[in-house]
Design an enzyme around this catalytic site. Sequence first.
Site, PDB file in Angstrom:
ATOM      1  NE  ARG A  52      20.725  76.452 126.220  1.00  0.00           N
ATOM      2  CZ  ARG A  52      20.637  75.307 125.946  1.00  0.00           C
ATOM      3  NH1 ARG A  52      19.999  74.442 127.278  1.00  0.00           N
ATOM      4  NH2 ARG A  52      20.389  74.278 125.335  1.00  0.00           N
ATOM      5  CG  ASP A 162      11.554  66.689 128.064  1.00  0.00           C
ATOM      6  OD1 ASP A 162      11.773  65.960 127.233  1.00  0.00           O
ATOM      7  OD2 ASP A 162      12.109  67.823 128.986  1.00  0.00           O
TER       8      ASP A 162
HETATM    9  C1  LIG Z   1      17.481  66.609 122.818  1.00  0.00           C
HETATM   10  S1  LIG Z   1      15.742  66.072 123.118  1.00  0.00           S
HETATM   11  C2  LIG Z   1      15.648  65.155 122.466  1.00  0.00           C
HETATM   12  C3  LIG Z   1      14.112  65.116 122.911  1.00  0.00           C
HETATM   13  C4  LIG Z   1      13.824  63.507 121.618  1.00  0.00           C
HETATM   14  N1  LIG Z   1      14.373  61.860 121.963  1.00  0.00           N
HETATM   15  C5  LIG Z   1      14.316  63.421 120.104  1.00  0.00           C
HETATM   16  O1  LIG Z   1      15.424  62.633 119.676  1.00  0.00           O
HETATM   17  O2  LIG Z   1      14.175  64.280 119.092  1.00  0.00           O
HETATM   18  C6  LIG Z   1      15.977  66.086 124.901  1.00  0.00           C
HETATM   19  C7  LIG Z   1      15.438  65.832 126.651  1.00  0.00           C
HETATM   20  O3  LIG Z   1      15.451  64.972 127.375  1.00  0.00           O
HETATM   21  C8  LIG Z   1      14.874  65.511 128.044  1.00  0.00           C
HETATM   22  N2  LIG Z   1      15.403  65.647 129.538  1.00  0.00           N
HETATM   23  C9  LIG Z   1      17.307  65.541 129.688  1.00  0.00           C
HETATM   24  N3  LIG Z   1      17.223  64.931 131.442  1.00  0.00           N
HETATM   25  C10 LIG Z   1      15.809  64.104 131.374  1.00  0.00           C
HETATM   26  C11 LIG Z   1      15.186  63.850 132.444  1.00  0.00           C
HETATM   27  N4  LIG Z   1      16.729  63.811 133.628  1.00  0.00           N
HETATM   28  N5  LIG Z   1      14.235  63.188 132.667  1.00  0.00           N
HETATM   29  C12 LIG Z   1      13.715  63.182 132.353  1.00  0.00           C
HETATM   30  N6  LIG Z   1      13.931  64.156 130.640  1.00  0.00           N
HETATM   31  C13 LIG Z   1      15.036  64.159 129.943  1.00  0.00           C
HETATM   32  C14 LIG Z   1      15.143  67.189 128.139  1.00  0.00           C
HETATM   33  O4  LIG Z   1      14.453  67.858 128.376  1.00  0.00           O
HETATM   34  C15 LIG Z   1      14.934  66.984 126.430  1.00  0.00           C
HETATM   35  O5  LIG Z   1      13.665  67.444 126.239  1.00  0.00           O
END
Ligand SMILES: C[S@@+](CC[C@H](N)C(=O)[O-])C[C@H]1O[C@@H](n2cnc3c(N)ncnc32)[C@H](O)[C@@H]1O
Length: 293
Positions: A52, A162
Site C-alpha cells: 500500500r 471517515d
Molecule cells: C471497511 S470500511 C467499512 C465501510 C462501511 N462502514 C461498510 O461497512 O461497508 C472501514 C472504514 O473505516 C474507516 N476508519 C478506520 N479507522 C477510522 C478512524 N479512526 N476514524 C474514522 N474512520 C476510520 C476507514 O477509513 C474505512 O473507510
Amino acid sequence: MSVQAGSRDDDDLQGDREFAFSSSDYAFLAKLLKEKTGIDLGPSKQNMVYARLAKRLRKLHLPSFRAYCDFIAGPDGIDELGATLNALTTNLTKFFRENHHFEHLGDQALTEIRARAATRGKRLRIWSAGCSSGEEPYSIAITLKRSMPDIAQWDARILATDIDTEMVRRGGEGIYNPESLEGMAPDLKAKYFETSGPGIPPGKVRVREDVRQLIAFKHLNLMDAWPMKGPFDAIFCRNVVIYFDKDTQRVLFDRYANLLVPGGFLYIGHSENLFGITERFKLLGRNIHRKIA
Ligand SMILES: C[S@@+](CC[C@H](N)C(=O)[O-])C[C@H]1O[C@@H](n2cnc3c(N)ncnc32)[C@H](O)[C@@H]1O
C-alpha cells in the site's frame, strides 16, 4: 509525534523488493497507525503495508521505507501523514451491504424513530461512522426515501464521516462504476441513480441530487474530539472497529451511547460484537443494538 523511526541496522524484511523495508520500519508504521487511528495491525501485515505504501515512495522519489518513515516523522511530513493513513485504511464497502440492517431500519426502526422525532420538531439524525466511499450512507438515504414518502416535511439528515480524506471526497461526489450497483433491484437503480447529465463522466452513474442532499460528508477521525452534539436516532459503525483493540472499542462505544437518544439504534458489522465492551446496549439480533434508556 511520539513514534520514532527505528535504527538503521535492523533486519530487512524482504527478498527482492524494490524498496528496503525493515522490521523496525514496519513497527514504526504500525505504531503510528495505532496511535493516530486506533487500527492495530498486529505483527504480520508487512506485505500489506509494503504494497500500500510503495506507490507513495515512488511518488516522493524516496529510496527506502526508512527514508519514508523519517520523512513523515519530520517537520515536512505532516501532509504526507494524511496520505499514509489513507493508504493504510481498508475501505471495502458496497451498497446495501448486510442488507438486513437496511430492512430493519426501513421496516422497524424508522417507525419508532419517526414517532420520537415527531415530538422533537421532526428532527431525525443518522450517523454513518466510517462511511468509506459513501455506499453505506447512500443506502441509508435510499432506505429513508423509500420508507418516508413525506421525507421533505421532516428535518432529516445523515452525517457520513471517515478518516480517509479521499473516501470522503468520493462519497460527496456520489459517482460510481455501474458494476457497484450489481444485485440492486432495477427500480432502485432507476429511481435513485442517473447515468447521464452534467458532471457525470461517461460510463459512470451518479446518485440523484435528492438523495445526495440528505447527506453531509465530513472528514472525522473517530479517535479525535467530535464537533457534533447529536443526539442521533441511529448510528451505523460497521466493519470499522475490527482492527481496534478492546480498550479503544470500549471508549468508542461509550461515546456512541452518549450521542444516541435513549432507545436509539446501533448497527455494527457481522464480525463485530459488544461482549465485554459495553453494557449500555441491548442486542436485538443480527448485530443490531438498542441503547438502554
Ligand atoms: C471497511 S470500511 C467499512 C465501510 C462501511 N462502514 C461498510 O461497512 O461497508 C472501514 C472504514 O473505516 C474507516 N476508519 C478506520 N479507522 C477510522 C478512524 N479512526 N476514524 C474514522 N474512520 C476510520 C476507514 O477509513 C474505512 O473507510
